[in-house]
Design a protein around this motif. Structure first.
Motif, PDB file in Angstrom:
ATOM      1  N   HIS A 102       0.488  -1.115  -0.118  1.00  9.81           N
ATOM      2  CA  HIS A 102       0.175   0.655   0.029  1.00  9.81           C
ATOM      3  C   HIS A 102       0.814   1.195   0.193  1.00  9.81           C
ATOM      4  CE1 HIS A 102      -2.338   3.359   2.648  1.00  9.81           C
ATOM      5  NE2 HIS A 102      -2.852   3.236   1.264  1.00  9.81           N
ATOM      6  N   SER A 103       0.286   2.577  -0.565  1.00 12.57           N
ATOM      7  CA  SER A 103       1.159   3.110  -0.778  1.00 12.57           C
ATOM      8  C   SER A 103       2.897   2.706  -1.240  1.00 12.57           C
ATOM      9  CB  SER A 103       0.705   4.562   0.241  1.00 12.57           C
ATOM     10  OG  SER A 103       1.408   5.604   0.226  1.00 12.57           O
ATOM     11  N   LEU A 104       3.718   3.219  -0.170  1.00 10.92           N
ATOM     12  CA  LEU A 104       5.257   3.599   0.461  1.00 10.92           C
ATOM     13  C   LEU A 104       5.190   1.914   0.388  1.00 10.92           C
ATOM     14  CD1 LEU A 104       8.705   4.084   0.660  1.00 10.92           C
ATOM     15  CD2 LEU A 104       7.485   4.210   3.251  1.00 10.92           C
ATOM     16  N   GLY A 105       4.589   0.970   1.034  1.00 11.21           N
ATOM     17  CA  GLY A 105       5.248  -0.521   0.607  1.00 11.21           C
ATOM     18  C   GLY A 105       4.779  -1.411  -0.637  1.00 11.21           C
ATOM     19  N   GLY A 106       3.751   0.150  -1.282  1.00  7.41           N
ATOM     20  CA  GLY A 106       3.994  -0.382  -3.479  1.00  7.41           C
ATOM     21  C   GLY A 106       5.199   0.232  -3.721  1.00  7.41           C
ATOM     22  N   ILE A 107       5.524   0.875  -4.051  1.00  2.00           N
ATOM     23  CA  ILE A 107       6.429   1.967  -4.423  1.00  2.00           C
ATOM     24  C   ILE A 107       7.663   0.696  -3.523  1.00  2.00           C
ATOM     25  CG2 ILE A 107       8.140   3.792  -4.650  1.00  2.00           C
ATOM     26  CD1 ILE A 107       5.945   5.441  -3.910  1.00  2.00           C
ATOM     27  N   VAL A 108       7.705   0.121  -2.570  1.00  2.00           N
ATOM     28  CA  VAL A 108       9.258  -0.625  -2.298  1.00  2.00           C
ATOM     29  C   VAL A 108       8.979  -2.196  -2.649  1.00  2.00           C
ATOM     30  CG1 VAL A 108      10.223  -2.185  -0.233  1.00  2.00           C
ATOM     31  CG2 VAL A 108       9.826   0.616   0.004  1.00  2.00           C
ATOM     32  N   SER A 109       7.438  -2.184  -2.665  1.00  2.17           N
ATOM     33  CA  SER A 109       7.139  -3.539  -4.020  1.00  2.17           C
ATOM     34  C   SER A 109       8.338  -3.565  -5.278  1.00  2.17           C
ATOM     35  CB  SER A 109       6.435  -4.164  -3.697  1.00  2.17           C
ATOM     36  OG  SER A 109       5.129  -4.142  -1.850  1.00  2.17           O
ATOM     37  N   THR A 110       7.642  -2.755  -5.490  1.00  2.00           N
ATOM     38  CA  THR A 110       7.182  -2.517  -6.792  1.00  2.00           C
ATOM     39  C   THR A 110       9.766  -2.816  -7.552  1.00  2.00           C
ATOM     40  OG1 THR A 110       5.263  -1.575  -8.023  1.00  2.00           O
ATOM     41  CG2 THR A 110       7.393  -1.083  -9.360  1.00  2.00           C
ATOM     42  N   ALA A 111      10.261  -1.789  -6.343  1.00  2.01           N
ATOM     43  CA  ALA A 111      11.462  -1.711  -6.538  1.00  2.01           C
ATOM     44  C   ALA A 111      12.260  -3.437  -5.973  1.00  2.01           C
ATOM     45  CB  ALA A 111      11.876  -0.912  -5.824  1.00  2.01           C
ATOM     46  N   TYR A 112      11.484  -3.904  -5.114  1.00  2.00           N
ATOM     47  CA  TYR A 112      11.973  -5.046  -4.964  1.00  2.00           C
ATOM     48  C   TYR A 112      11.899  -5.806  -6.480  1.00  2.00           C
ATOM     49  CZ  TYR A 112      13.665  -8.949  -2.372  1.00  2.00           C
ATOM     50  OH  TYR A 112      14.577 -10.175  -1.518  1.00  2.00           O
ATOM     51  N   ALA A 113      10.812  -5.991  -6.510  1.00  2.00           N
ATOM     52  CA  ALA A 113      10.332  -6.310  -8.083  1.00  2.00           C
ATOM     53  C   ALA A 113      11.252  -7.075  -8.970  1.00  2.00           C
ATOM     54  CB  ALA A 113       8.284  -7.201  -8.278  1.00  2.00           C
ATOM     55  N   ALA A 114      11.352  -5.762  -8.848  1.00  3.93           N
ATOM     56  CA  ALA A 114      12.190  -5.214  -9.889  1.00  3.93           C
ATOM     57  C   ALA A 114      14.036  -6.380  -9.966  1.00  3.93           C
ATOM     58  CB  ALA A 114      12.640  -4.012 -10.460  1.00  3.93           C
ATOM     59  N   VAL A 115      13.575  -6.074  -9.264  1.00  6.56           N
ATOM     60  CA  VAL A 115      16.182  -6.366  -8.595  1.00  6.56           C
ATOM     61  C   VAL A 115      15.721  -7.677  -8.112  1.00  6.56           C
ATOM     62  CG1 VAL A 115      16.636  -3.682  -7.885  1.00  6.56           C
ATOM     63  CG2 VAL A 115      16.016  -5.195  -6.495  1.00  6.56           C
ATOM     64  N   ARG A 116      14.799  -8.385  -7.903  1.00  2.00           N
ATOM     65  CA  ARG A 116      14.704  -9.695  -7.143  1.00  2.00           C
ATOM     66  C   ARG A 116      13.579 -10.422  -8.215  1.00  2.00           C
ATOM     67  NH1 ARG A 116      19.497  -9.113  -5.905  1.00  2.00           N
ATOM     68  NH2 ARG A 116      19.854  -9.133  -3.610  1.00  2.00           N
ATOM     69  N   PRO A 117      13.781 -10.956  -9.107  1.00  2.75           N
ATOM     70  CA  PRO A 117      12.607 -10.843  -9.945  1.00  2.75           C
ATOM     71  C   PRO A 117      12.232 -12.728 -10.113  1.00  2.75           C
ATOM     72  CG  PRO A 117      14.527 -10.742 -11.272  1.00  2.75           C
ATOM     73  CD  PRO A 117      14.057  -9.833 -10.233  1.00  2.75           C
ATOM     74  N   ALA A 118      13.325 -13.388 -10.019  1.00  4.45           N
ATOM     75  CA  ALA A 118      13.215 -15.114  -9.680  1.00  4.45           C
ATOM     76  C   ALA A 118      12.168 -15.479  -8.208  1.00  4.45           C
ATOM     77  CB  ALA A 118      13.516 -15.673  -8.958  1.00  4.45           C
ATOM     78  N   ARG A 119      12.014 -14.061  -7.766  1.00  2.00           N
ATOM     79  CA  ARG A 119      11.206 -14.494  -5.713  1.00  2.00           C
ATOM     80  C   ARG A 119       9.860 -14.049  -5.465  1.00  2.00           C
ATOM     81  NH1 ARG A 119      15.469 -12.665  -0.471  1.00  2.00           N
ATOM     82  NH2 ARG A 119      14.639 -15.012   0.679  1.00  2.00           N
ATOM     83  N   ILE A 120       9.720 -12.839  -6.492  1.00  4.73           N
ATOM     84  CA  ILE A 120       8.158 -12.235  -6.176  1.00  4.73           C
ATOM     85  C   ILE A 120       7.232 -12.853  -7.444  1.00  4.73           C
ATOM     86  CG2 ILE A 120       7.402 -10.355  -6.394  1.00  4.73           C
ATOM     87  CD1 ILE A 120       9.091 -10.770  -4.651  1.00  4.73           C
ATOM     88  N   LYS A 121       6.084 -13.412  -7.529  1.00 11.01           N
ATOM     89  CA  LYS A 121       5.754 -14.329  -8.124  1.00 11.01           C
ATOM     90  C   LYS A 121       3.662 -13.939  -8.698  1.00 11.01           C
ATOM     91  CE  LYS A 121       8.162 -16.915  -8.308  1.00 11.01           C
ATOM     92  NZ  LYS A 121       9.053 -17.456  -9.541  1.00 11.01           N
TER      93      LYS A 121
END
Length: 290
Positions: A102-121
Motif C-alpha cells: 500500500h502506498s510507500l509499501g507498493g513503491i518498495v514492492s515494485t523496486a524489490y520485484a524489479a531487482v529480485r524477479p525470481a523471488r516475486i511471483k
C-alpha cells in the motif's frame, strides 16, 4: 477459527524489524508492506477475508510501527526499506512470495520485484504507482532540503487522548474514516509524557537527499516481470493522466480495479480488496502451473 498471528523481530542491518506471521507452513506465502508512517495493522481488517491456508507475513518498516528506530545520527533512505524486505524473506527462508503493498509499501514492492524477479511471483499495488520525485531539475533543491532538514531536531507531538491522535490522522488524510483512523492510532501510538505519541521516528519526516525521477522510475518498473495488479480508491491519490498511463504501461497493467474509497481503500473495502487479491494470486498460481 482463523489461525492466529505470531510476532517476532528480524535484524535488518542491525536494526530490529517487527514481523507478524500467520500459518508459517501455509502456501502460498504473501508479504504485506504498509504505507508511509503507517504500520502492518493497517491490513488487519482485510486479512480476515483471506484463506486460512495461506502463509501471511507482515513487517513494520524500520522506524515505523513496532520496529526499532535508526541509531542516533543516522538518516533514513529509500533503499533501507528494500533491506528490511530482504532481511525478512531471508530469515523466513522464503524464496518465492507474492507481494502486496500500500502506498510507500507498493513503491518498495515494485523496486524489490524489479531487482529480485525470481523471488516475486505476483505484485498487488494498492493506491501506489510510484514516487513523486519530480524531474532531474529538482535534484539540487532536493539535496538542499535534505541538508536543511538534517538540522531540525526530532519532535514527537503529544495528544491527550487516542481520539485526538486519530483526528490528527484524518487531518493529513481527509478520506480516512473515523474507525480506520482509530485503528491506526491504537496500534501506532504509545503512552508518552502524560498522553500519547505516534511511535514512528519523526526523522522519517525529513526529506530524502535522493529520489527517482520519471525516467529512472519507468526503467525500474519496466524491469518487473511478474503479474501486476493495481487497486485504486475512487477518492485516492491521483497522478496526471500522462504519468499514470506511462507507469501502468511500464508495469503492463491492463485494467486497474477502482473501488469506492480513499487512499486507505483496503481499510474501507477490506472484503472487496481481499477478494481481488485472492483472485489475482490464484490466477498467478494457475498460470505458473500452466
Amino acid at each position: 477459527m482463523a489461525p492466529s498471528f505470531e510476532s517476532f523481530t528480524v535484524l535488518s542491518q542491525a536494526v530490529a524489524v517487527q514481523v507478524r506471521q500467520r500459518n508459517p507452513k501455509g502456501t502460498p506465502a504473501v508479504l504485506f508492506l504498509h504505507g508511509w508512517l503507517d504500520h502492518s495493522h493497517s491490513f488487519d481488517w482485510m486479512l480476515e477475508h483471506l484463506p486460512d491456508a495461506w502463509q501471511l507475513v507482515l513487517l513494520d518498516f524500520r522506524g515505523m510501527g513496532r520496529s526499532e528506530h535508526a541509531p542516533l545520527g543516522a538518516q533514513y533512505s529509500f533503499p533501507d526499506y528494500l533491506l528490511d524486505v530482504e532481511a525478512v524473506l531471508d530469515d523466513l527462508r522464503l524464496n518465492e512470495v507474492h507481494l502486496v503493498g500500500h502506498s510507500l509499501g507498493g513503491i518498495v514492492s515494485t523496486a524489490y520485484a524489479a531487482v529480485r524477479p525470481a523471488r516475486i511471483k505476483s505484485l498487488t499495488l494498492i493506491e501506489s504507482l510510484g514516487p513523486s520525485g519530480g524531474g532531474p531539475e529538482k535534484a539540487r533543491e532536493r539535496l538542499q532540503g535534505f541538508l536543511d532538514d538534517s538540522h531540525r531536531p526530532p519532535h514527537r507531538k503529544r495528544y491527550g487522548t487516542m481520539e485526538e491522535a486519530a483526528a490528527r490522522l484524518r487531518e493529513s488524510n481527509p478520506t480516512l474514516t473515523e474507525a480506520a483512523s482509530l485503528h491506526l492510532a491504537k496500534h501506532g501510538t504509545e503512552s508518552y509524557e502524560g498522553g500519547y505519541a505516534f511511535r514512528f521516528d519523526p526523522r522519517h519526516r525529513r526529506r530524502f537527499g535522493h529520489a527517482y525521477d520519471e525516467a529512472q522510475w519507468l526503467a525500474i518498473s519496466s524491469a518487473v516481470t511478474c503479474p501486476v495488479q493495481l487497486i485504486h480508491g475512487s477518492q485516492g491519490y491521483v497522478l496526471s493522466d500522462t504519468q499514470a498511463s506511462a507507469r501502468k504501461a511500464a508495469l503492463r497493467i491492463a485494467r486497474p480495479l477502482t473501488l469506492s474509497g480513499g487512499h486507505h481503500v483496503h481499510m474501507e473495502q477490506p472484503e472487496a480488496v481481499a477478494r481481488a487479491i485472492e483472485y489475482f494470486i490464484r490466477g498467478a498460481l494457475e498460470r505458473a502451473a500452466g
